[in-house]
Each structure stands twice: as structure tokens, then as C-alpha cells.
Design a protein around this motif. Structure first.
Motif, mmCIF file in Angstrom:
data_model
loop_
_atom_site.group_PDB
_atom_site.id
_atom_site.type_symbol
_atom_site.label_atom_id
_atom_site.label_comp_id
_atom_site.label_asym_id
_atom_site.label_seq_id
_atom_site.Cartn_x
_atom_site.Cartn_y
_atom_site.Cartn_z
ATOM 1 N N ARG A 196 2.579 1.717 -3.179
ATOM 2 C CA ARG A 196 1.681 2.193 -4.272
ATOM 3 C C ARG A 196 1.409 3.870 -4.081
ATOM 4 N N LEU A 197 1.197 4.258 -3.078
ATOM 5 C CA LEU A 197 1.170 5.650 -2.658
ATOM 6 C C LEU A 197 2.443 6.509 -3.099
ATOM 7 N N ALA A 198 3.510 5.763 -2.994
ATOM 8 C CA ALA A 198 4.508 6.548 -3.364
ATOM 9 C C ALA A 198 5.194 6.240 -4.935
ATOM 10 N N ARG A 199 4.343 5.522 -5.529
ATOM 11 C CA ARG A 199 4.512 5.180 -7.028
ATOM 12 C C ARG A 199 5.779 4.219 -7.072
ATOM 13 N N VAL A 233 2.100 16.026 -20.258
ATOM 14 C CA VAL A 233 2.035 14.837 -19.538
ATOM 15 C C VAL A 233 1.235 13.684 -20.342
ATOM 16 N N PRO A 234 1.397 12.377 -19.668
ATOM 17 C CA PRO A 234 0.627 11.419 -20.117
ATOM 18 C C PRO A 234 -0.938 11.713 -19.864
ATOM 19 N N LYS A 235 -1.797 11.561 -20.765
ATOM 20 C CA LYS A 235 -3.193 11.799 -20.607
ATOM 21 C C LYS A 235 -3.744 11.501 -19.125
ATOM 22 N N ILE A 236 -4.428 12.120 -18.315
ATOM 23 C CA ILE A 236 -4.788 12.041 -16.960
ATOM 24 C C ILE A 236 -6.026 11.218 -16.985
ATOM 25 N N ILE A 237 -7.060 11.675 -17.986
ATOM 26 C CA ILE A 237 -8.515 11.130 -17.825
ATOM 27 C C ILE A 237 -8.850 10.375 -18.889
ATOM 28 N N HIS A 252 0.667 -1.277 -0.110
ATOM 29 C CA HIS A 252 0.007 -0.024 0.108
ATOM 30 C C HIS A 252 0.725 1.290 -0.035
#
Lengths: 95, 484
Positions: A13-16, A90-94, A10
């Protein structure tokens, strides 16, 4: 606090961060040791101690609402991995 | 907030600048920089707290809210978590049943805004502009006291009025200076507690607040009635379709790991400063409203409209000071002035006509030179001429102007347009006789009791005089002639 695989996953994941199985096992043990060391503080009686959120004893550091020059878009974007015109790209967010 | 600079650095906050031209190492999160709080942002938050009956925290601090999103360069937003600057306030809103309803304010905290993402229609990229990053925000959190979409709109409008009175926010929803997220839940009538709450976002106009909430309530009721269950989630209002849709963001964590920001020292606000700020507050809308009703004898509806904007209230008071009767000033403002301002898309602050000029026209009605219809013509003519005098002919209104000086008097326009009202009894009597002898039928019916025909006679006289007759005199003359 008990550190287990799930919690490490977990936090990662939060810290990528993506961890391999070995790394995760190492983290469980490292984090447990660190927390165990910190838990020593629980032995202290802190009933009459004010909680500390800051270690320097100063308050109210403020500035006047006076504009100062910003940096140029080109300067700002120097560290950007990618740009389009004056935007960061940036890479598309949505979806 | 209407500060000149960002909350933790000296970058300007002006809306509409070229992308990424209003940033610096502090607001784009370069390593090793140190944020320093803008004193005015804190003062604005305290002002707002005082105006909404909050307790101001004498000890307060900032916290980091951690999450990853491309519009957040540091990977955390500086906000307040425990120990916000203001708590436990309230505002009164007009209730649907008449009277007031009190909406509690849980807290007001300061935080920094995020940047703006622009998503490419096609193509795999989003574009990011950090100009807005670090612009100071206040988040005003209300208690779960609001029961209907209409109340939510009233609450938003009331907050906007207060914020604008205080000069801490321009309240412009289109530019995002006032935004709203609404938590909506339903429960069975008579039951205690609250149902599962859903956060509705993207409702950034008063019209959408009402529509989005009405839709969401209906959706929740329907789901429950069909035996379904509600989930706690965030939903986006689709302004085109008029529906709310579940927001599926990639890997939403809901784990912000707030902790006190070590870069920012705690805030200690002393009583003396709080009292200084309190003393500097303007007369607030609720108090002004009561005073307008009491001191000027205005109907509540007039007082409510006039006090919605501070500039409107000031304009009104200047007109009264210059000699207008309160009700006349109110009528002309709500009617002609607003109509013409809206037509030109101007705010009251940019009115080409000042209160003295309105009073100048009102005096010409009082002394009998012109009637009300003519006065409207004079008003519109004066408005348009002043508009073109002050603004360039392209109608651009970007210029900030000082209160316009009286360049034109009502008398000048009256003279030029030949608008002087006919108050010569002899001359009017001739016209009245003409009208009566041309309509023997109507005269007989009037004498037979059809009194509403008076309007017909007056209308005929006005038609012949092209609206210039003194209506009071015409009525007197007609009354005299028809009673014999």
C-alpha cells in the motif's frame, strides 16, 4: 523480523502496488528469504564499529548559491501524462 | 530561507514566477540526477541555530522522508531526521505577567519545500506547480513550553524578528516564507504529563495563530468535559468559519520510513566555521533592546517597538547620530513616520524621508521657528513630496532605492507654506488682549479658580493665529495677564 501477509499488504500500500493473493504469498516467502539472509550479519560483533550511513568516505560536498538556468515549462512538462496551461494536471487530491 | 537558489540545485527561488518555469531535472526528480547542497542554506541554518542558543552539530546528515503526494515529484522529501544541524536551543519571549519566559527549541533541521497544488473549484483535477519544490526550508521545533495562544503568537513574532535580523528569512507569512504548525494538548490543572496532542495546520498569519489555538483549546476542553475522548490527528483551521476541522486525507499512511539519503554525503561542520559565522552575527534584538533602554534612556515600550525590526532600529540610531534626542526621535517615528508609512503601505526601508530630514525638522522646533503642530504639517508635506519625487506617480514601489538624498529642507517647506510660528511677543500680546477682552465671563471664572480654562484661552489664540502662535510664549503671556 517476521514477514506476514499483513506486513506485505502494508508495504504494498505504501508503494502504491496492488497484489493478487498469489503475488502476496510469493512476496511473503521472497522477503522472508532476503531478510533471513541479511540476518546472518547479526552474528557479527559490531560493538566497536561506527554505524555507516554512507559508503564513500567523503563529506561536505556543496555548491555556491549561484543561480543556473532552469528548463522551460514545456520541457518540464514533456514527461507529464497530462497538463493544463503550464501546470501538471492530476486527479483531484482533496474531496 | 532567503537564498538565491534552491537547496539542492541552481534553480531560482523567486516568488511569483510563471508556473513550472523554475525547475530542472534535479528538483522535479528525474532519474539519475544528483542533488548538491547549497552552502548558504547550511550557513543560514547555522546562523539561526547560533542566534537561538542551539548547539551546532559537528556531524549531521540528510534523510529521506517517503510518502506519495502530487506536490512531491520524487516520492520522498529530503529532510533531516536523526542528527539535525541544530539542537537544544531557546528564545526568550515577553511574558504576560511581565518579564521573560523561556521557550525551548528542540531542534532546527533543513529540508526542501514541496510544490504547490491548486484545486479546481469544480471539475475532477488539481493543478501542480513545482517552482517551490526544492526551496530550502528550516523547520524550527519548539519544546512543549507554550501555555497560551498569546504566548504562541509572542513566540512566532520573536522568531520572525530574529530570522529577519539574521537575513535568513523575510518572514512573509502571506507568501508562505514563514509558516506554522501547532501541536495543541490540554490537561487537567495541576496534573503532570501532556494530554493527547492535535496538530493544527493552515494558521498562516499571527491573527489566525491566536484564533485557531483558542478555538482548538476550547474544543478539546469541551470534548473532555462531555466525557468524550480526543484522538491524535491533524486538523485544518478554516479561516472563514474560525474552526478547526479534522483533515481527512486519502490513505494517510503515517509511515515515512526515514533513512539516510545515499545521494548526499554527511556534513562535518568544524569549530572554525562555526566561530566565523558567530562573529558575523548582527547585534540580536534582545541585546539591542537592553542597549536602547540603557544607552538612550528609552522606556521599555519604545525600545521594544524600535528593535522589532532591524531597519527601524538603524533608522532610529541614525536620527540620534544626526542630532535628535532619543525620545523625540522615537516619538516621531512611532507617531508620524509610521502613520505615513502605513498609509502608503511602505516599509521603513522604503521610507521617502531619511533620518537627517527628520532631524532637520526637529531643529526648526528647537530654534522656535515652528511649533509641534506646524512641524507635523512640514513632516507630512516633506514625506509626500519626497514620495512623489522618488517613486513614480502611479505610486508603484517596486523600485529598490538607495537611501534618498536630502532634496528638500524643512526651511523650504516652512517658507513656502508660510508656517513660521509667531514668536513676536508684541504681536502675540495684541491677540491675547483681544481674546481676554472678548471673554470677560471666562476670565472671571478663571480668576475664581477654574484653572482648566487656560486651555480655552490658548485655544482661542491658536484659532486666531491659525495655529502659528508659539505656544510657550502664549502660555507665558496669558499667565502674566491673568494673574494681575
Amino acid at each position: 523480523m517476521k514477514i506476514d501477509d499483513k506486513l506485505v499488504e502494508h508495504i504494498a500500500r505504501l508503494a502504491r502496488l496492488s497484489l493478487t493473493g498469489d503475488e502476496r504469498t510469493a512476496m511473503v516467502s521472497d522477503l522472508s528469504n532476503i531478510l533471513g539472509y541479511i540476518e546472518k550479519l547479526d552474528e557479527l560483533d559490531t560493538r566497536d564499529v561506527e554505524p555507516t550511513s554512507h559508503v564513500v568516505g567523503i563529506t561536505n560536498v556543496m555548491r555556491d548559491d549561484r543561480p543556473r538556468p532552469s528548463i522551460s515549462a514545456d520541457e518540464a512538462l514533456l514527461n507529464a501524462p497530462d497538463r493544463a496551461d503550464n501546470f501538471y494536471r492530476v486527479p483531484k487530491i482533496i474531496e | 530561507m532567503l537564498t538565491e537558489t534552491k537547496i539542492f540545485c541552481g534553480c531560482p527561488t523567486a516568488f511569483g514566477a510563471e508556473p513550472n518555469t523554475q525547475t530542472c531535472p534535479v528538483c522535479i526528480g528525474m532519474p539519475g540526477v544528483l542533488p548538491v547542497l547549497n552552502r548558504r542554506a547550511l550557513e543560514f541554518a547555522i546562523r539561526t541555530g547560533l542566534a537561538t542558543n542551539c548547539a551546532i552539530s559537528t556531524y549531521s546528515r540528510f534523510a529521506r522522508k517517503n510518502y506519495f503526494y502530487p506536490d512531491l515529484p520524487k516520492g520522498y522529501q529530503i529532510s533531516q531526521y536523526e542528527l539535525p544541524i541544530c539542537e537544544h536551543g531557546w528564545v526568550d519571549i515577553a511574558s504576560e505577567e511581565g518579564g521573560h519566559k523561556r521557550v525551548g527549541i528542540t531542534r532546527i533541521h533543513m529540508e526542501e519545500d514541496a510544490g504547490k497544488n491548486i484545486h479546481e473549484e469544480k471539475g475532477p483535477y488539481s493543478l501542480v506547480d513545482f517552482n517551490r519544490t526544492g526551496v530550502p526550508l528550516m523547520e524550527i521545533v519548539s519544546e512543549p513550553d507554550i501555555r497560551t495562544p498569546a504566548e504562541a503568537v509572542e513566540y512566532m513574532k520573536k522568531l520572525r524578528t530574529i530570522l529577519r535580523y539574521l537575513g535568513v528569512c523575510d518572514g512573509n507569512m502571506e507568501q508562505g516564507s514563514l509558516r506554522c504548525d501547532a501541536n495543541v494538548s490540554v490537561r487537567e490543572a495541576g496534573s503532570a504529563g501532556m494530554g493527547v496532542k492535535v496538530e493544527v495546520k493552515n494558521i498562516n498569519s499571527f491573527k489566525f495563530v491566536e484564533r485557531a489555538l483558542a478555538y482548538e483549546i476550547k474544543r478539546q476542553v469541551k470534548t473532555l468535559e462531555e466525557g468524550g475522548a480526543l484522538v491524535q490527528e491533524t486538523r485544518l483551521f478554516d479561516t472563514q468559519a474560525g474552526v478547526t476541522q479534522s483533515m481527512r486525507t486519502k490513505e494517510e499512511a503515517h509511515d515515512y520510513r526515514y533513512f539516510p539519503d545515499p545521494d548526499l554525503v554527511p556534513l562535518v561542520v568544524d569549530e572554525k566555521w562555526i566561530e566565523e559565522i558567530r562573529a558575523s552575527l548582527p547585534e540580536l534584538p534582545d541585546i539591542k533592546f537592553k542597549r536602547f533602554v540603557k544607552d538612550y534612556g528609552l522606556p521599555e515600550q519604545d525600545a521594544a517597538m524600535l528593535t522589532e525590526e532591524r531597519a527601524m532600529a538603524d533608522w532610529f540610531e541614525e536620527a540620534v547620530k544626526a542630532g535628535a534626542t532619543p525620545k523625540a526621535a522615537s516619538n516621531w517615528m512611532m507617531g508620524e513616520l509610521l502613520r505615513l508609512l502605513n498609509k502608503k503601505n511602505l516599509s521603513i526601508e522604503k521610507s521617502p524621508i531619511d533620518p537627517k530630514q527628520l532631524v532637520d525638522i526637529l531643529k526648526e522646533i528647537e530654534n522656535g521657528t515652528i511649533n509641534r503642530t506646524q512641524a507635523k504639517e512640514v513632516f507630512e508635506e516633506m514625506f509626500n513630496r519626497e514620495f512623489h519625487r522618488i517613486y513614480d506617480t502611479s505610486g508603484r514601489i517596486e523600485v529598490t532605492l538607495p537611501a534618498p538624498k536630502v532634496a528638500m529642507t524643512a526651511r523650504q517647506i516652512i517658507k513656502e507654506k508660510g508656517l513660521v510660528q509667531i514668536s513676536d511677543a508684541g504681536e502675540l500680546e495684541k491677540t491675547v488682549d483681544e481674546v481676554l477682552s472678548a471673554s470677560p465671563d471666562e476670565v472671571n471664572r478663571f480668576k475664581g479658580g477654574e484653572e482648566k480654562l487656560m486651555g480655552f484661552f490658548v485655544g482661542q489664540v491658536m484659532k486666531i493665529t491659525r495655529g502659528k502662535a508659539n505656544p510657550k510664549l502664549v502660555n507665558e503671556l496669558l499667565g502674566k495677564k491673568l494673574s494681575t
